[in-house]
Enzyme design. Structure first.
Site, PDB file in Angstrom:
ATOM      1  N   CYS A   1       0.839  -1.204   0.000  1.00 38.94           N
ATOM      2  CA  CYS A   1       0.000   0.000   0.000  1.00 38.94           C
ATOM      3  C   CYS A   1       0.870   1.249   0.000  1.00 38.94           C
ATOM      4  CB  CYS A   1      -0.898   0.044   1.238  1.00 38.94           C
ATOM      5  SG  CYS A   1      -2.185  -1.222   1.272  1.00 38.94           S
TER       6      CYS A   1
ATOM      7  N   ASN B   1     -16.145 -11.169 -18.751  1.00 43.90           N
ATOM      8  CA  ASN B   1     -16.641 -10.372 -17.626  1.00 43.90           C
ATOM      9  C   ASN B   1     -17.638  -9.301 -18.057  1.00 43.90           C
ATOM     10  OD1 ASN B   1     -16.422  -9.502 -14.759  1.00 43.90           O
ATOM     11  ND2 ASN B   1     -15.501  -7.669 -15.655  1.00 43.90           N
TER      12      ASN B   1
ATOM     13  N   CYS C   1      -6.586   0.732 -16.893  1.00 46.22           N
ATOM     14  CA  CYS C   1      -5.874   0.645 -15.616  1.00 46.22           C
ATOM     15  C   CYS C   1      -4.618   1.495 -15.634  1.00 46.22           C
ATOM     16  CB  CYS C   1      -5.533  -0.814 -15.293  1.00 46.22           C
ATOM     17  SG  CYS C   1      -4.521  -1.629 -16.540  1.00 46.22           S
TER      18      CYS C   1
END
Length: 440
Positions: A85, A305, A396
């Site tokens: 993170c 998807n 992305c």
């Protein structure tokens, strides 16, 4: 600085001006840009240099002299050490604002444009969302202890962590127990990683092992699996060696608004954030303005998807994917869901596909693109030949989206709307969606 020369220690006292696209604070000193990890705009910090180049330097925060009102206490005990993170010192609400700012600057800087309309930023849960992950494993002989976790920031070492706040709780809450289990194995020194795939019903851990497991090792893993309700798979070499330790389970996720259930294999690509994925699919369908006369092309379709939910509202849809296994699973998912107006083809979309069966002589009025980080510049060039009038681009990587946007505009498309989606909270990863239209 030569490759072998040790970096001299340097301490800055700097004021942070803005955030970089990687979530680092930007400031200037001695005619250089300073990127400071862990700093926020408006803050005055003391930082220690970690990298020096001709035009920029990198640093880590040592002390915060003046704190930003947006700063919050990190939830994770190893935040700042773990490389998983980078954004826990900023609230989730402010993270998404920063990500939209980065997308906006990418559009302006590279495509010289902005969308006519900014979509409302999309967020779901900020913690315990991650269902796919690759975790490092290392046996530390001096401590007689196995570590399981993400690697330390800018290091090959495994972070000493007992839990992870962003991983799905079935894994994130049990890292210490899993490490203890691996520590009991006879081949504990020969296990470099585990890979997780978590469906709505099952948690699978793929154990990568460089030496054969003994019967005793298998018994230890079985007992651990029963205790934690996880299913162990093993991998001795390449992907083709992945197999269940006991018996295979079927991994699935649902798209309930469209009455779809998707099956996938442990090593298949799936979105890591199931809740956000459902909202993303709904938004894509809304932006495409589908009707039963539409002929739709879904590029980089993966398991289907987007393809299968879209199929419910159109005359036909064609999905294109470069991975043969994913194409096979997409076809199987279509059959399992009783869908007969979707077809799938394998193709490398980084090459010229204009001679392909699904392209040559075909017409589609709408399309969806969901490429990898490298973008889709090659297939973008061909879209006008297919008479595409409405295009949804899921990205992305803001940089390649902006690059492809510039080319789409040159080809006669208009950037109508765009927005960000928080697929990876607590990180600097930016998922975005954009709508383009083109008149015939």
């Amino acid at each position: 600085m030569s490759r072998g020369r040790k970096l001299k220690s340097k301490i800055y006292e700097i004021e942070i001006e803005s955030l970089s696209h990687e979530g680092r604070g930007i400031s200037h000193s001695d005619n250089k840009v300073i990127f400071t990890r862990g700093a926020l705009p408006g803050e005055k910090v003391i930082a220690s240099r970690t990298l020096s180049r001709a035009k920029f330097e990198e640093a880590d925060v040592v002390e915060i002299i003046k704190s930003s009102p947006d700063r919050i206490e990190a939830k994770c005990a190893v935040y700042g050490v773990c490389g998983g993170c980078s954004f826990q010192h900023l609230s989730s609400e402010n993270q998404i604002i920063a990500k939209q700012s980065w997308l906006q600057s990418a559009f302006i800087g590279q495509a010289k444009t902005e969308p006519k309309n900014w979509l409302e930023p999309m967020q779901v849960q900020s913690w315990g969302y991650r269902r796919k992950a690759r975790l490092g494993v290392r046996y530390v002989a001096k401590k007689e202890k196995v570590l399981v976790g993400f690697r330390e920031r800018k290091s090959s070492f495994i972070t000493l962590m007992s839990r992870c706040e962003v991983l799905h709780p079935s894994l994130g809450d049990n890292l210490e127990i899993i490490a203890e289990c691996i520590g009991k194995l006879s081949i504990r020194e020969h296990i470099p990683q585990i890979e997780a795939a978590i469906s709505e019903s099952h948690t699978i851990l793929i154990l990568r092992h460089l030496q054969p497991l003994t019967e005793s090792d298998e018994a230890i893993l079985k007992e651990c699996g029963e205790t934690l309700s996880i299913t162990w798979y093993t991998q001795s070499r390449g992907l083709d060696t992945i197999k269940p330790l006991i018996e295979a389970v079927t991994l699935t996720y649902s798209i309930p608004d469209h009455k779809i259930e998707m099956a996938f294999l442990p090593n298949d690509f799936t979105q890591v954030n199931f809740a956000l994925n459902q909202k993303m699919i709904n938004l894509a369908i809304e932006l495409l303005e589908l009707n039963d006369q539409d002929s739709v092309l879904d590029l980089f379709c993966g398991l289907g998807n987007f393809t299968l939910p879209i199929s419910k509202y159109v005359e036909k849809i064609v999905g294109i994917e470069g991975d043969k296994g994913l194409v096979e699973r997409a076809k199987a998912n279509a059959d399992a869901n009783g869908i007969n107006n979707a077809s799938f083809y394998k193709a490398d979309l980084s090459e010229d596909v204009s001679g392909s069966e699904w392209f040559r002589g075909q017409k589609y009025n709408k399309a969806l693109i969901d490429p990898a980080r490298t973008g889709a510049i090659e297939i973008v060039e061909l879209l006008p030949k297919l008479n595409i009038e409405r295009l949804v681009y899921v990205s992305c990587n803001p940089s390649t989206l902006a690059r492809d946007t510039a080319r789409l505009i040159e080809l006669g498309f208009t950037l109508v709307s765009a927005g960000v989606m928080d697929m990876f909270p607590q990180t600097a990863h930016v998922e975005s969606i954009a709508l383009f239209t083109r008149k015939k």
